[in-house]
Design an enzyme around this catalytic site. Structure first.
Site, PDB file in Angstrom:
ATOM      1  N   HIS A 233      -4.352   3.303  -8.419  1.00  0.00           N
ATOM      2  CA  HIS A 233      -3.437   4.401  -8.780  1.00  0.00           C
ATOM      3  C   HIS A 233      -3.321   4.512 -10.304  1.00  0.00           C
ATOM      4  O   HIS A 233      -3.332   5.616 -10.857  1.00  0.00           O
ATOM      5  CB  HIS A 233      -2.024   4.136  -8.227  1.00  0.00           C
ATOM      6  CG  HIS A 233      -1.897   4.154  -6.730  1.00  0.00           C
ATOM      7  ND1 HIS A 233      -1.307   3.134  -6.023  1.00  0.00           N
ATOM      8  CD2 HIS A 233      -2.274   5.074  -5.810  1.00  0.00           C
ATOM      9  CE1 HIS A 233      -1.308   3.433  -4.725  1.00  0.00           C
ATOM     10  NE2 HIS A 233      -1.903   4.604  -4.569  1.00  0.00           N
TER      11      HIS A 233
ATOM     12  N   LYS B 102       7.357   7.383   7.521  1.00  0.00           N
ATOM     13  CA  LYS B 102       6.807   6.023   7.399  1.00  0.00           C
ATOM     14  C   LYS B 102       7.972   5.055   7.321  1.00  0.00           C
ATOM     15  O   LYS B 102       8.552   4.843   6.256  1.00  0.00           O
ATOM     16  CB  LYS B 102       5.960   5.893   6.124  1.00  0.00           C
ATOM     17  CG  LYS B 102       4.580   6.482   6.240  1.00  0.00           C
ATOM     18  CD  LYS B 102       3.690   5.968   5.109  1.00  0.00           C
ATOM     19  CE  LYS B 102       2.352   6.656   5.107  1.00  0.00           C
ATOM     20  NZ  LYS B 102       1.508   6.272   3.976  1.00  0.00           N
TER      21      LYS B 102
ATOM     22  N   ARG C 232     -11.290   7.638  -2.834  1.00  0.00           N
ATOM     23  CA  ARG C 232     -11.977   6.357  -3.008  1.00  0.00           C
ATOM     24  C   ARG C 232     -13.308   6.333  -2.274  1.00  0.00           C
ATOM     25  O   ARG C 232     -14.314   5.895  -2.781  1.00  0.00           O
ATOM     26  CB  ARG C 232     -11.103   5.211  -2.477  1.00  0.00           C
ATOM     27  CG  ARG C 232      -9.861   4.973  -3.290  1.00  0.00           C
ATOM     28  CD  ARG C 232      -8.878   4.133  -2.538  1.00  0.00           C
ATOM     29  NE  ARG C 232      -8.481   4.795  -1.299  1.00  0.00           N
ATOM     30  CZ  ARG C 232      -7.553   4.352  -0.475  1.00  0.00           C
ATOM     31  NH1 ARG C 232      -6.926   3.236  -0.750  1.00  0.00           N
ATOM     32  NH2 ARG C 232      -7.246   5.019   0.618  1.00  0.00           N
TER      33      ARG C 232
ATOM     34  N   SER D 189      -2.839   0.029  -0.916  1.00  0.00           N
ATOM     35  CA  SER D 189      -1.531  -0.631  -0.900  1.00  0.00           C
ATOM     36  C   SER D 189      -1.373  -1.456   0.370  1.00  0.00           C
ATOM     37  O   SER D 189      -0.826  -2.560   0.334  1.00  0.00           O
ATOM     38  CB  SER D 189      -0.412   0.420  -0.974  1.00  0.00           C
ATOM     39  OG  SER D 189      -0.521   1.161  -2.156  1.00  0.00           O
TER      40      SER D 189
END
Ligand code: PNS
Length: 161
Positions: free
Chosen positions: A17, A41, A91, A129
């Protein structure tokens, strides 16, 4: 003024990030790192304010980066802040499907805001993460993957649990 929003859960912020933030801060006049409350979440390790606080520590020296949080639709937040772009990191190909769907949906809702994708440095392409939290939970080393304040916060958080 070219303003971009970099939204995400950032639970917690990783070196990947940070790399995307550095790249974007050179492309835009102002970059808003926007931490989503992500009501759906329920499994966040760090609270909303802890996530914001960690990003603020990491971005302290970046003069055109501000950290905010938002609830609700991203496009509403982007409109409110008069941003012309939403920024996302890509990514690997596995990111593409979800990102493509989200970008097109956001464009449908707000055609005036473009989604821009940036790739982090190759050595960060495998970072996430979730993996970092799992490694930390299992007692593995995370210092190479996150800023030092985040590594300390992970250790403290997991010790307290
Ligand atoms: O880091 P993440 O979890 O991949 O980020 C996802 C995020 C926060 C960017 C996405 O869930 C989002 O935009 N949430 C806000 C609610 C919203 O606008 N949903 C519709 C997306 S098309």
């Amino acid at each position: 003024m070219r303003r971009a929003i970099y939204p995400g859960s950032f639970d917690p912020i990783t070196n990947g990030h940070v790399d995307v933030i550095c790249r974007a801060s050179r492309l835009f006049d102002e970059l808003i790192v926007a931490v989503a409350s992500n009501e759906q979440k329920k499994t966040s390790l760090f609270s909303f304010s802890e996530r914001v606080d960690l990003i603020e520590q990491v971005c302290r020296d970046a003069r055109n980066v501000v950290v905010m949080h938002f609830d609700g639709l991203l496009v509403d937040f982007a409109r409110q802040r008069e941003a012309s772009a939403i920024l996302r990191g890509l990514r690997a190909v596995s990111d593409f499907e979800f990102e493509f769907q989200m970008a097109l949906m956001n464009r449908k809702m707000e055609p005036g805001i473009e989604t821009v994708f940036l790739m982090p440095r190759e050595e960060y392409t495998y970072l996430s993460s979730s993996l970092i939290k799992e490694i930390a939970r299992l007692g593995g080393p995370v210092e190479a993957f996150v800023p030092s304040c985040v590594a300390k916060a992970l250790e403290a958080k997991l010790r307290a649990k």
